[in-house]
Structure formats: structure tokens, C-alpha cells
Design a protein around this motif. Sequence first.
Motif, PDB file in Angstrom:
ATOM      1  N   LEU A 337      -3.490  -3.721   8.483  1.00 37.98           N
ATOM      2  CA  LEU A 337      -3.778  -3.023   7.233  1.00 37.98           C
ATOM      3  C   LEU A 337      -3.489  -3.861   5.998  1.00 37.98           C
ATOM      4  O   LEU A 337      -3.945  -3.534   4.899  1.00 37.98           O
ATOM      5  CB  LEU A 337      -2.988  -1.715   7.177  1.00 37.98           C
ATOM      6  CG  LEU A 337      -3.445  -0.642   8.173  1.00 37.98           C
ATOM      7  CD1 LEU A 337      -2.448   0.505   8.210  1.00 37.98           C
ATOM      8  CD2 LEU A 337      -4.838  -0.139   7.816  1.00 37.98           C
ATOM      9  N   LYS A 338      -2.736  -4.941   6.150  1.00 32.57           N
ATOM     10  CA  LYS A 338      -2.450  -5.825   5.018  1.00 32.57           C
ATOM     11  C   LYS A 338      -3.633  -6.733   4.687  1.00 32.57           C
ATOM     12  O   LYS A 338      -3.700  -7.314   3.607  1.00 32.57           O
ATOM     13  CB  LYS A 338      -1.214  -6.677   5.299  1.00 32.57           C
ATOM     14  CG  LYS A 338       0.088  -5.871   5.357  1.00 32.57           C
ATOM     15  CD  LYS A 338       1.262  -6.758   5.715  1.00 32.57           C
ATOM     16  CE  LYS A 338       2.556  -5.950   5.830  1.00 32.57           C
ATOM     17  NZ  LYS A 338       3.706  -6.808   6.224  1.00 32.57           N
ATOM     18  N   ILE A 339      -4.574  -6.881   5.629  1.00 28.83           N
ATOM     19  CA  ILE A 339      -5.758  -7.714   5.405  1.00 28.83           C
ATOM     20  C   ILE A 339      -6.807  -6.846   4.712  1.00 28.83           C
ATOM     21  O   ILE A 339      -7.381  -5.944   5.321  1.00 28.83           O
ATOM     22  CB  ILE A 339      -6.309  -8.273   6.730  1.00 28.83           C
ATOM     23  CG1 ILE A 339      -5.231  -9.082   7.463  1.00 28.83           C
ATOM     24  CG2 ILE A 339      -7.536  -9.143   6.459  1.00 28.83           C
ATOM     25  CD1 ILE A 339      -5.639  -9.514   8.857  1.00 28.83           C
ATOM     26  N   SER A 479      -8.371   1.792   5.284  1.00 27.21           N
ATOM     27  CA  SER A 479      -8.204   3.089   5.918  1.00 27.21           C
ATOM     28  C   SER A 479      -7.743   2.900   7.348  1.00 27.21           C
ATOM     29  O   SER A 479      -8.116   1.939   8.028  1.00 27.21           O
ATOM     30  CB  SER A 479      -9.531   3.854   5.907  1.00 27.21           C
ATOM     31  OG  SER A 479      -9.463   5.000   6.723  1.00 27.21           O
ATOM     32  N   GLN A 480      -6.930   3.814   7.820  1.00 28.30           N
ATOM     33  CA  GLN A 480      -6.449   3.746   9.204  1.00 28.30           C
ATOM     34  C   GLN A 480      -7.378   4.463  10.170  1.00 28.30           C
ATOM     35  O   GLN A 480      -7.165   4.430  11.374  1.00 28.30           O
ATOM     36  CB  GLN A 480      -5.045   4.364   9.292  1.00 28.30           C
ATOM     37  CG  GLN A 480      -3.988   3.542   8.573  1.00 28.30           C
ATOM     38  CD  GLN A 480      -2.639   4.214   8.611  1.00 28.30           C
ATOM     39  OE1 GLN A 480      -2.397   5.198   7.929  1.00 28.30           O
ATOM     40  NE2 GLN A 480      -1.741   3.685   9.423  1.00 28.30           N
ATOM     41  N   SER A 481      -8.383   5.138   9.657  1.00 25.55           N
ATOM     42  CA  SER A 481      -9.228   5.968  10.525  1.00 25.55           C
ATOM     43  C   SER A 481     -10.691   5.558  10.419  1.00 25.55           C
ATOM     44  O   SER A 481     -11.542   6.312   9.972  1.00 25.55           O
ATOM     45  CB  SER A 481      -9.076   7.443  10.136  1.00 25.55           C
ATOM     46  OG  SER A 481      -9.415   7.634   8.770  1.00 25.55           O
ATOM     47  N   ILE A 482     -10.963   4.302  10.800  1.00 21.27           N
ATOM     48  CA  ILE A 482     -12.324   3.784  10.732  1.00 21.27           C
ATOM     49  C   ILE A 482     -12.891   3.660  12.141  1.00 21.27           C
ATOM     50  O   ILE A 482     -12.277   3.067  13.028  1.00 21.27           O
ATOM     51  CB  ILE A 482     -12.365   2.411  10.040  1.00 21.27           C
ATOM     52  CG1 ILE A 482     -12.065   2.583   8.550  1.00 21.27           C
ATOM     53  CG2 ILE A 482     -13.721   1.748  10.217  1.00 21.27           C
ATOM     54  CD1 ILE A 482     -12.032   1.303   7.781  1.00 21.27           C
ATOM     55  N   SER A 483     -14.062   4.243  12.358  1.00 17.69           N
ATOM     56  CA  SER A 483     -14.740   4.125  13.640  1.00 17.69           C
ATOM     57  C   SER A 483     -15.796   3.029  13.550  1.00 17.69           C
ATOM     58  O   SER A 483     -16.610   3.016  12.627  1.00 17.69           O
ATOM     59  CB  SER A 483     -15.409   5.443  14.028  1.00 17.69           C
ATOM     60  OG  SER A 483     -16.214   5.266  15.180  1.00 17.69           O
TER      61      SER A 483
END
Length: 500
Positions: A337-339, A479-483
Motif C-alpha cells: 500500500l506504500k507504493i 485502496s485495499q479492495s481492488i479486484s
Amino acid sequence: MMIWGVSLATCAVVAAASLQEPLLIPHISSAKKPLVNSTELQDSITVENLLARAKHLSKIADLSQDQYNHPTRVIGSRGHQGTLEYIISTLAGLGDFYTTSNQSFAAVTGNVFESRLVIGSDVPKSAAPMGLTPPTKDKEPVHGPIVLVSGDGCHASDYPSNVTKSIALIRRGNCPFGDKSELAGKAGAIAAVVYNNENGSVQGTLGAPSPDHVATFGLSGEEAAPYIARLQKGKPLDGIAYMDAEVAAIQTTNIIAQTVDGDPDNCVMLGGHSDSVAEGPGINDDGSGSLSLLEVAAQLTNYSVNNCVRFAWWAGEEEGLLGSDYYVSVLPEEENLKIRLFMDYDMMASPNFAYQIYNATNAANPDGSEELRNLYVDWYKRNGLNYTFIPFDGRSDYDGFIRNGIPGGGIATGAEGIKTKEEELMFGGKSGEWYDPCYHSLCDTVDNLSLISYVTSTRLIAHSVATYAISFEGFPKRSQSISTEGYARDVKYHGHKLRM
């Protein structure tokens, strides 16, 4: 033609010059460094430095002469080891601006020394060994009937009983080539031929090795058609397959360099691959991209940054994106998530070039991919340069990032694709010919580089780095919720070869 004060005539003079080692970069005291400025960073990129680095890399590729009888920087070769040492030593010479790390991982490399396929009395012109194919038994020719496999050869039931001790003829489609080869081997076939289900030849890879893989060729649909028609009429057809090849497990290394300064929770990342194919020295593919990164990294040391900048030189790209895949696969979620975005730079100096932008949209990829695409578009427009979009189809190291929810994109100047008449009007060069006639060949040398596209592309790389090193204002947050299921399903490539 002039571009930022660099004329074609100047490029010709530089190309003829006898530069020995890459030029040294004067560094400013860290206490006096200004915030990076895109225009200034672009202006620091010179043809002289880029060409000097390319000539140095060419000498490094020569280290593999004794192993391969020609220059190469394929993983496992002295040329690739020398490339890694050159990148590491260059970064070490930049002082304490970067924290550099080496990431070793297990890789698989393959080499085909000789191959031949005979069907009936024909030697099909389009027949080509699959990447990471094993050899035929004892590396000798094998003989047997050609047997047509049902369906797409994705299920054991597709393989008739008489495929044992035969050469299986399998239609491309619906599952990876490696699965088809493995199922053919389990059914007792002595070799396999995968023919295209559409126009064109099949340049594919079997991917991760299996003990059940058999020597496997790709074949164009056009050449396969008469053989299929004959077999469907019940007429017998014999074949001979020969493959002298090896598949070996080795250790190789990614190199990562991150600025010491800058927000470590908001990183702009960019990468190119350090290796070439076995067939040649790879001074354009991807010597140009990896050296562009090295030059931008060197020049960036004269400035400060607000956001961290992370450079990567991947190993094993030519074997199937091995290094970049490994890197992303072992990233903890909080590090992922840092990228904020990943930018891929592969082939910056093709001689029959077009200025290509990966057509990465937010509709099909993680949010931010389209914003990056538009940054490239805006830069070309501002500088009065034409550009074209190319498919975002998994052919380079952005693939693993997109699959893991990280927005990405990049630019290129063309590989084996054919330049159109419209592109000839837009970029010059010759229509009807490959963008890089020396793609994956022995002639991919320093003489294969377009210095105009090389310096132009590297200046755009510098602009992309400077832009995001200053600010991510207006850029979508992670975002943490990417499909990315749709992307993974639709992408036909994994690296430069077809995967299915």
C-alpha cells in the motif's frame, strides 16, 4: 530535427565518438539541494551519458562469449552478472542518497540449442520451440504418428489412447501451454505441437517446469490447416521432432534502490529489467530502459524529494517476469500500500521507433493507472510530439503490480510489431518493418539504438519521477479492495511470450 537542443547531427557525432566509461555526475552538497524540478532534471539527461553507458554495457555483454559463443546478458551468464555488478557499483558511487538492497530468488532459465520439426515431408517454416521446453528424449530426434487432440487439449479426456508414442497436435486456447504439454506427456506423447487458433505463429512459453512436460513447438494456424484436414479425413501423417534444449534452476537477483529522504509511506516506483534473452546482448531490450533508470537515478541525487522514489532492476524478465513477480509476491500488504504507482520502462531506443504509451485505464486497472497514462499524453503534447497507445496486455514487468492492486503503466518505443503507414507519417522511419528489427537478436547492439528516441524517452522518465517525487496531489489514493480478476482473465501474455 531539434529536440531540446539535441539535433540529429549531434546524435550522429556522439554515436561515432569513442567514449570509454560513463560520465561522472557532479553532486551537490546535501545541505544545499533544492527540491527536484522536472525541467532541470530533464535537461540533465544527455545523449553523451546515455550512449557512454550503452557502450559500457556492450562490453559487459561480451563477458558471455566463452559461454554462449556470442554476447548476451541472459540470467545465469557472466554478462548478466556483470550487469548487476555495474548497477550496484554505480549506485554505490552515488553516496548515501539511496538505500540499496539485493533481492535474490530462485529462477528457471531455458535455452534451445537446436530444434527441428518435420510433418510428413514438410518442414514448417513457422515451427518454433516454446519457451522453457524440455528436450526430446536423449536430445535425439523422435519419430511417431501425428495425432490430433480433441477440443483445446485442456483435459485428460481430450487425449485419445493412440496419442501414446505419438506427436500430439493441439489447438491453442482456454488453458496455458504448459498445461497442454503436461497433459500430452502424461498421455504418453513423445512431443507436442500447439497450433494457433487464429492467424499468425505461436511464440509461447510453457512456464513453470513440470516433469511431465514434453518437447513442445508452436505452429501457425495457416501451416497447420492442411495437416488437420488430412487427419480429420482419417489419413495417417507421420512426424519427426528434435529438440536439444535445457531447463535449469538458478539463483538470480533483483536490485532495489530507494531514496533515503522522502515520505516512505508514499513511494513512486519505477523499474526496468537487467537481463537480455540468450540470443543477443539486449542493448535496447532492455539495456536502454535499465540504463535510463540508472542515469535518472544518478541525476536525481542533485535534488531533494518530498516522496520516496524507488528504482528497481528486475532479473528474469525474459524468462517470464520472474523478478518482478517475485518482488510483489513477497510484499506484505502494508508495504504494498506504500507504493502509490509503478512505472515500467522497457525498450526506450528502438531504431524504427514510435512513442508508445500503455493504454492503462482505471476502468480495467487499479485507480491511478489512467492518471499516469495521461501524464505521458500531456508531456508528449506539450513537447509537440506524436504518440500512440498500445495494449496493456501483460508483456512486461507492470503485470505483477496490476495483479496485486498497484496502479501502473509505462512507455515503450516498439518491439517486434510492424510500423504502420500512419505511424511512419507520425514518427518517421519505415512502415512495414518492425519497430526494432533486432528484437531478441544478436544485432541488438549499440548500433541498434535510436539516440533521438533514447534521450526523449529518458527525459520523459525523468519528468515522471520528478512529478511524483514532488507531490501526489490529485492522484487517487491506494485502496485495499481492488479486484483485478478481469485483467488476469483477459491478459494473454506473461512476459514477451504468449502464455495461453
